[in-house]
Scaffold this motif. Structure first.
Motif, short mmCIF file in Angstrom:
data_model
loop_
_atom_site.label_atom_id
_atom_site.label_comp_id
_atom_site.label_asym_id
_atom_site.label_seq_id
_atom_site.Cartn_x
_atom_site.Cartn_y
_atom_site.Cartn_z
N ARG A 21 -3.09 5.19 7.85
CA ARG A 21 -1.78 5.43 7.24
C ARG A 21 -1.88 5.69 5.74
O ARG A 21 -1.12 6.47 5.20
CB ARG A 21 -0.90 4.20 7.50
N ARG A 22 -2.83 5.03 5.11
CA ARG A 22 -2.93 5.15 3.65
C ARG A 22 -4.38 5.42 3.26
O ARG A 22 -5.10 4.53 2.78
CB ARG A 22 -2.43 3.87 2.97
N GLY A 76 1.98 2.76 -3.29
CA GLY A 76 1.02 3.48 -4.11
C GLY A 76 0.31 2.63 -5.15
O GLY A 76 -0.60 3.13 -5.82
N ASP A 104 -3.54 2.53 -4.58
CA ASP A 104 -4.31 3.76 -4.43
C ASP A 104 -5.61 3.69 -5.23
O ASP A 104 -5.62 3.30 -6.41
CB ASP A 104 -3.50 4.96 -4.90
N LEU A 130 -3.86 0.65 8.84
CA LEU A 130 -3.63 0.79 7.42
C LEU A 130 -4.53 1.87 6.83
O LEU A 130 -4.10 2.67 5.99
CB LEU A 130 -3.88 -0.54 6.71
N ALA A 173 0.83 -1.20 0.00
CA ALA A 173 0.00 0.00 0.00
C ALA A 173 0.86 1.25 0.00
O ALA A 173 0.56 2.23 -0.70
CB ALA A 173 -0.94 0.00 1.20
N ASP A 174 1.95 1.25 0.78
CA ASP A 174 2.83 2.41 0.84
C ASP A 174 3.44 2.74 -0.52
O ASP A 174 3.76 3.90 -0.79
CB ASP A 174 3.94 2.18 1.86
N GLU A 193 -5.64 6.73 0.84
CA GLU A 193 -5.92 6.55 -0.58
C GLU A 193 -6.40 5.13 -0.89
O GLU A 193 -6.91 4.86 -1.98
CB GLU A 193 -4.66 6.84 -1.42
N VAL A 194 -6.21 4.23 0.07
CA VAL A 194 -6.58 2.83 -0.11
C VAL A 194 -7.88 2.56 0.64
O VAL A 194 -8.05 2.99 1.77
CB VAL A 194 -5.46 1.90 0.41
#
Length: 314
Positions: free
Chosen positions: A131-132, A111, A114, A128, A108-109, A134-135
């Protein structure tokens, strides 16, 4: 290629090696020979204290068809930029990427997820999501496969995810063969929500439902409504549905549909029956209904699936 790091458990490392290695050991397909790589090409020490020395460096990822990150440190550190760049480059080359359990974090980090759904161990799903953002984190699924990128829930869900990769690449029969030799289910029902701590259901268990499950599997060509199943189990519809969902991890309707589609894939692979005969044998009311459900489940038509996975006649 399977990524390894200091302090990972042997189980997380072993799952993809075992599942994918079994493809070759059973003579199902060539080229399924997984190898281990690390950030610096040096060996690692596992959480159990064992050394893993025969490893490759990160350049081997350039030639990989599949890159697997089977776990990630429990404190969830940010991945090294070189690792994230490597994942992005692999994805741009068409390499499939799998982040199993906490391995979903570096994936996930990078990208590559996304705008799409991902899953990780239920205990880290909220982290998660924070932290992300966009996901789109699905905290319940056992695994989510977008074709190019796959993530799975915690620990043993990695087996389900790896079998899914075998199934998508080599067909349901190949996945069933691997699962049989590993003595695991080729496809588990339900999601990881069933493994989150909660009060145990009433006693009774699958023992009482076993005969009804066997009966349903032997009569997939029939209508098989929930009322039919409940009547066979000699239970009320409401109690049967509740008990079935607790024990199997899926509603009766969803389970029946999944079994119909499993049988359809088997017949498409192993026979030359016309599509309408396959649909009838699996209990679909019409070819149209069969195609619609098949496409919804596998993103391909029955005809295309047969062309890819059918066993050539001797």
């Amino acid at each position: 290629m399977v990524y390894a790091f200091h302090g990972m458990t042997m189980f997380h490392l072993a799952v993809p090696l075992l599942v994918f290695g079994e493809v070759g050991r059973q003579g199902i397909a060539e080229g399924w020979d997984p190898a281990v790589w690390t950030d610096d090409g040096r060996g690692i020490r596992t959480a159990e204290g064992l050394r893993v020395e025969d490893v490759a460096g990160p350049t081997v990822v350039d030639e990989a068809d599949l890159v697997v990150l089977p776990s990630w440190p429990a404190d969830l550190p940010a991945p090294d930029p070189a690792l994230m760049n490597g994942l992005r480059a692999a994805r741009s080359r068409g390499t499939k990427i799998a982040g199993l359990c906490l391995g979903a974090f570096p994936v996930a980090d990078s990208g590559v997820l996304d705008g799409r759904q991902a899953v990780t161990h239920w205990g880290a799903a909220d982290q998660l999501a924070l932290r992300r953002p966009e996901v789109k984190v699905d905290a319940a699924a056992l695994y989510l496969d977008h074709g190019d990128v796959l993530t799975s829930a915690g620990t043993a869900s990695a087996i389900d995810a790896c079998l899914s990769i075998v199934r998508n690449e080599l067909g349901a029969s190949a996945a069933a063969t691997v699962a049989r030799h590993l003595v695991v289910a080729p496809h588990r029902e339900g999601d990881q929500a069933q493994y989150v701590h909660r009060p145990m259901p009433d006693p009774g268990g699958v023992g009482h439902l076993g005969p009804t499950v066997d009966w349903a599997l032997a009569h997939l060509d029939q209508r098989l409504s929930v009322d039919d199943l409940a009547a066979h189990a000699r239970m009320s519809r409401r109690n049967f549905t509740r008990r079935f969902t607790e024990v199997i991890g899926s509603t009766p309707s969803r389970w029946i549909m999944a079994r119909r589609l499993d049988e359809a894939r088997r017949l498409l692979e192993a026979t030359s029956w016309p599509i309408n005969r396959v649909a009838t044998a699996c209990g679909f009311g019409s070819v149209v209904t069969f195609r619609q459900n098949f496409v919804a489940a596998y993103a391909t038509t029955p005809t295309s699936y047969r062309q890819r996975f059918s066993t050539p006649s001797p």
